[in-house]
Motif scaffolding. Structure first.
Motif, PDB file in Angstrom:
ATOM      1  N   LEU A  82       0.838  -1.203   0.000  1.00 15.77           N
ATOM      2  CA  LEU A  82       0.000   0.000   0.000  1.00 15.77           C
ATOM      3  C   LEU A  82       0.878   1.260   0.000  1.00 15.77           C
ATOM      4  O   LEU A  82       0.573   2.245  -0.705  1.00 15.77           O
ATOM      5  N   ALA A  83       1.972   1.221   0.765  1.00 16.21           N
ATOM      6  CA  ALA A  83       2.920   2.332   0.805  1.00 16.21           C
ATOM      7  C   ALA A  83       3.482   2.594  -0.595  1.00 16.21           C
ATOM      8  O   ALA A  83       3.538   3.743  -1.053  1.00 16.21           O
ATOM      9  N   ALA A  84       3.875   1.529  -1.290  1.00 14.01           N
ATOM     10  CA  ALA A  84       4.448   1.649  -2.635  1.00 14.01           C
ATOM     11  C   ALA A  84       3.434   2.236  -3.612  1.00 14.01           C
ATOM     12  O   ALA A  84       3.777   3.092  -4.438  1.00 14.01           O
ATOM     13  N   ILE A  85       2.166   1.804  -3.499  1.00 14.30           N
ATOM     14  CA  ILE A  85       1.115   2.336  -4.372  1.00 14.30           C
ATOM     15  C   ILE A  85       0.945   3.839  -4.130  1.00 14.30           C
ATOM     16  O   ILE A  85       0.921   4.631  -5.074  1.00 14.30           O
ATOM     17  N   CYS A  86       0.883   4.231  -2.847  1.00 12.23           N
ATOM     18  CA  CYS A  86       0.682   5.655  -2.508  1.00 12.23           C
ATOM     19  C   CYS A  86       1.820   6.534  -3.021  1.00 12.23           C
ATOM     20  O   CYS A  86       1.579   7.563  -3.646  1.00 12.23           O
ATOM     21  N   THR A  87       3.071   6.132  -2.739  1.00 11.44           N
ATOM     22  CA  THR A  87       4.190   7.002  -3.116  1.00 11.44           C
ATOM     23  C   THR A  87       4.447   6.960  -4.628  1.00 11.44           C
ATOM     24  O   THR A  87       5.251   7.725  -5.138  1.00 11.44           O
ATOM     25  N   THR A  88       3.762   6.060  -5.344  1.00  9.51           N
ATOM     26  CA  THR A  88       3.865   6.035  -6.808  1.00  9.51           C
ATOM     27  C   THR A  88       2.761   6.884  -7.436  1.00  9.51           C
ATOM     28  O   THR A  88       3.041   7.804  -8.202  1.00  9.51           O
ATOM     29  N   ILE A  89       1.492   6.601  -7.069  1.00 10.75           N
ATOM     30  CA  ILE A  89       0.376   7.332  -7.698  1.00 10.75           C
ATOM     31  C   ILE A  89       0.286   8.788  -7.227  1.00 10.75           C
ATOM     32  O   ILE A  89      -0.375   9.598  -7.876  1.00 10.75           O
ATOM     33  N   ALA A  90       0.959   9.110  -6.102  1.00 15.61           N
ATOM     34  CA  ALA A  90       0.914  10.476  -5.561  1.00 15.61           C
ATOM     35  C   ALA A  90       1.272  11.520  -6.615  1.00 15.61           C
ATOM     36  O   ALA A  90       0.728  12.628  -6.606  1.00 15.61           O
ATOM     37  N   PHE A  91       2.170  11.182  -7.546  1.00 16.31           N
ATOM     38  CA  PHE A  91       2.663  12.185  -8.490  1.00 16.31           C
ATOM     39  C   PHE A  91       1.770  12.357  -9.714  1.00 16.31           C
ATOM     40  O   PHE A  91       1.973  13.274 -10.511  1.00 16.31           O
ATOM     41  N   LEU A  92       0.761  11.504  -9.857  1.00 20.08           N
ATOM     42  CA  LEU A  92      -0.206  11.659 -10.951  1.00 20.08           C
ATOM     43  C   LEU A  92      -0.912  13.012 -10.908  1.00 20.08           C
ATOM     44  O   LEU A  92      -0.953  13.712 -11.930  1.00 20.08           O
ATOM     45  N   PRO A  93      -1.496  13.426  -9.745  1.00 15.57           N
ATOM     46  CA  PRO A  93      -2.177  14.735  -9.715  1.00 15.57           C
ATOM     47  C   PRO A  93      -1.228  15.899 -10.025  1.00 15.57           C
ATOM     48  O   PRO A  93      -1.645  16.866 -10.680  1.00 15.57           O
ATOM     49  N   GLN A  94       0.051  15.821  -9.578  1.00 16.69           N
ATOM     50  CA  GLN A  94       1.003  16.885  -9.876  1.00 16.69           C
ATOM     51  C   GLN A  94       1.297  16.940 -11.382  1.00 16.69           C
ATOM     52  O   GLN A  94       1.355  18.026 -11.962  1.00 16.69           O
ATOM     53  N   ALA A  95       1.468  15.779 -11.990  1.00 23.65           N
ATOM     54  CA  ALA A  95       1.725  15.717 -13.434  1.00 23.65           C
ATOM     55  C   ALA A  95       0.526  16.278 -14.210  1.00 23.65           C
ATOM     56  O   ALA A  95       0.685  17.064 -15.149  1.00 23.65           O
ATOM     57  N   TRP A  96      -0.670  15.904 -13.764  1.00 24.60           N
ATOM     58  CA  TRP A  96      -1.889  16.380 -14.408  1.00 24.60           C
ATOM     59  C   TRP A  96      -2.032  17.900 -14.259  1.00 24.60           C
ATOM     60  O   TRP A  96      -2.369  18.612 -15.211  1.00 24.60           O
ATOM     61  N   LYS A  97      -1.739  18.405 -13.052  1.00 26.57           N
ATOM     62  CA  LYS A  97      -1.876  19.842 -12.763  1.00 26.57           C
ATOM     63  C   LYS A  97      -0.936  20.670 -13.641  1.00 26.57           C
ATOM     64  O   LYS A  97      -1.362  21.671 -14.232  1.00 26.57           O
ATOM     65  N   ILE A  98       0.299  20.256 -13.736  1.00 28.57           N
ATOM     66  CA  ILE A  98       1.281  21.015 -14.512  1.00 28.57           C
ATOM     67  C   ILE A  98       0.952  20.947 -16.006  1.00 28.57           C
ATOM     68  O   ILE A  98       1.145  21.920 -16.748  1.00 28.57           O
ATOM     69  N   TYR A  99       0.409  19.824 -16.441  1.00 25.56           N
ATOM     70  CA  TYR A  99       0.009  19.658 -17.837  1.00 25.56           C
ATOM     71  C   TYR A  99      -1.180  20.558 -18.169  1.00 25.56           C
ATOM     72  O   TYR A  99      -1.239  21.202 -19.216  1.00 25.56           O
ATOM     73  N   LYS A 100      -2.125  20.635 -17.230  1.00 24.73           N
ATOM     74  CA  LYS A 100      -3.362  21.380 -17.444  1.00 24.73           C
ATOM     75  C   LYS A 100      -3.148  22.884 -17.349  1.00 24.73           C
ATOM     76  O   LYS A 100      -3.670  23.651 -18.154  1.00 24.73           O
ATOM     77  N   THR A 101      -2.373  23.310 -16.326  1.00 24.45           N
ATOM     78  CA  THR A 101      -2.221  24.751 -16.082  1.00 24.45           C
ATOM     79  C   THR A 101      -1.082  25.362 -16.892  1.00 24.45           C
ATOM     80  O   THR A 101      -1.030  26.583 -17.039  1.00 24.45           O
ATOM     81  N   LYS A 102      -0.155  24.534 -17.384  1.00 27.02           N
ATOM     82  CA  LYS A 102       1.044  25.016 -18.094  1.00 27.02           C
ATOM     83  C   LYS A 102       1.803  26.036 -17.242  1.00 27.02           C
ATOM     84  O   LYS A 102       2.387  26.982 -17.757  1.00 27.02           O
ATOM     85  N   SER A 103       1.762  25.851 -15.935  1.00 22.08           N
ATOM     86  CA  SER A 103       2.437  26.760 -15.009  1.00 22.08           C
ATOM     87  C   SER A 103       3.226  25.932 -13.996  1.00 22.08           C
ATOM     88  O   SER A 103       2.717  24.950 -13.451  1.00 22.08           O
ATOM     89  N   SER A 104       4.479  26.339 -13.761  1.00 24.63           N
ATOM     90  CA  SER A 104       5.321  25.527 -12.881  1.00 24.63           C
ATOM     91  C   SER A 104       6.240  26.389 -12.009  1.00 24.63           C
ATOM     92  O   SER A 104       7.230  25.894 -11.481  1.00 24.63           O
ATOM     93  N   LYS A 105       5.875  27.662 -11.885  1.00 28.42           N
ATOM     94  CA  LYS A 105       6.696  28.618 -11.142  1.00 28.42           C
ATOM     95  C   LYS A 105       7.036  28.147  -9.718  1.00 28.42           C
ATOM     96  O   LYS A 105       8.179  28.286  -9.278  1.00 28.42           O
ATOM     97  N   ASP A 106       6.036  27.597  -9.010  1.00 30.25           N
ATOM     98  CA  ASP A 106       6.230  27.236  -7.595  1.00 30.25           C
ATOM     99  C   ASP A 106       6.912  25.888  -7.395  1.00 30.25           C
ATOM    100  O   ASP A 106       7.217  25.501  -6.268  1.00 30.25           O
ATOM    101  N   ILE A 107       7.129  25.177  -8.503  1.00 28.04           N
ATOM    102  CA  ILE A 107       7.733  23.846  -8.401  1.00 28.04           C
ATOM    103  C   ILE A 107       9.256  23.973  -8.436  1.00 28.04           C
ATOM    104  O   ILE A 107       9.800  24.731  -9.237  1.00 28.04           O
ATOM    105  N   SER A 108       9.924  23.252  -7.560  1.00 26.50           N
ATOM    106  CA  SER A 108      11.385  23.357  -7.440  1.00 26.50           C
ATOM    107  C   SER A 108      12.094  22.491  -8.489  1.00 26.50           C
ATOM    108  O   SER A 108      11.896  21.273  -8.529  1.00 26.50           O
ATOM    109  N   LEU A 109      12.933  23.131  -9.309  1.00 27.13           N
ATOM    110  CA  LEU A 109      13.693  22.393 -10.325  1.00 27.13           C
ATOM    111  C   LEU A 109      14.670  21.394  -9.705  1.00 27.13           C
ATOM    112  O   LEU A 109      14.655  20.213 -10.081  1.00 27.13           O
ATOM    113  N   PRO A 110      15.514  21.813  -8.711  1.00 27.77           N
ATOM    114  CA  PRO A 110      16.438  20.835  -8.117  1.00 27.77           C
ATOM    115  C   PRO A 110      15.720  19.622  -7.525  1.00 27.77           C
ATOM    116  O   PRO A 110      16.222  18.499  -7.616  1.00 27.77           O
TER     117      PRO A 110
END
Lengths: 87, 87
Positions: free
Chosen positions: B12-40
């Protein structure tokens, strides 16, 4: 038996996926801006890291416990600042 | 021997820490904005997940390989969009 070389790869991997969130935590703290950060991502991720910590305690893996305590603190920090500065 | 209950926590831990990044990927794709996201953060995290994948291959752990291929794809997606829409 896992060789020292393979263990080193795993150890380096753990360091990277733990310290990776330091710059994000610093950025959100410094800019007080979190609009582009996904709330569900950090809720699910924090919960997942919490489960990894429980898993580490249950199998008594000290590296797993240590890495996940640190990652959980960083992810909760990012989550709290995401909620606080969501503009 | 690790019990089924403990294995389930890890799974369950592995599933959570894997799928967690789906909403972030979707958000950045949808908004085309990434100012607050850290490059490093996403450079170090992607490199760390790549090392976890190598580690999984070296110890021949199928769950580790599978989870990290998926997480690596998501983190590279976020990294590329961070660079592309950094405004």
């Amino acid at each position: 038996m896992i060789s020292d070389f393979v263990q080193s790869i795993g150890f380096l991997a753990a360091i990277c996926t733990t310290i990776a969130f330091l710059p994000q935590a610093w950025k959100i703290y410094k800019t007080k801006s979190s609009k582009d950060i996904s709330l569900p991502t950090w809720i699910i991720f924090s919960f997942g890291v919490f489960l990894w910590l429980i898993y580490g305690i249950l199998i008594m893996s000290f590296p797993l416990i240590l890495a996940n305590i640190f990652t959980l603190l960083l992810s909760l920090f990012i989550l709290i600042f995401k909620i606080k500065y969501n503009k």
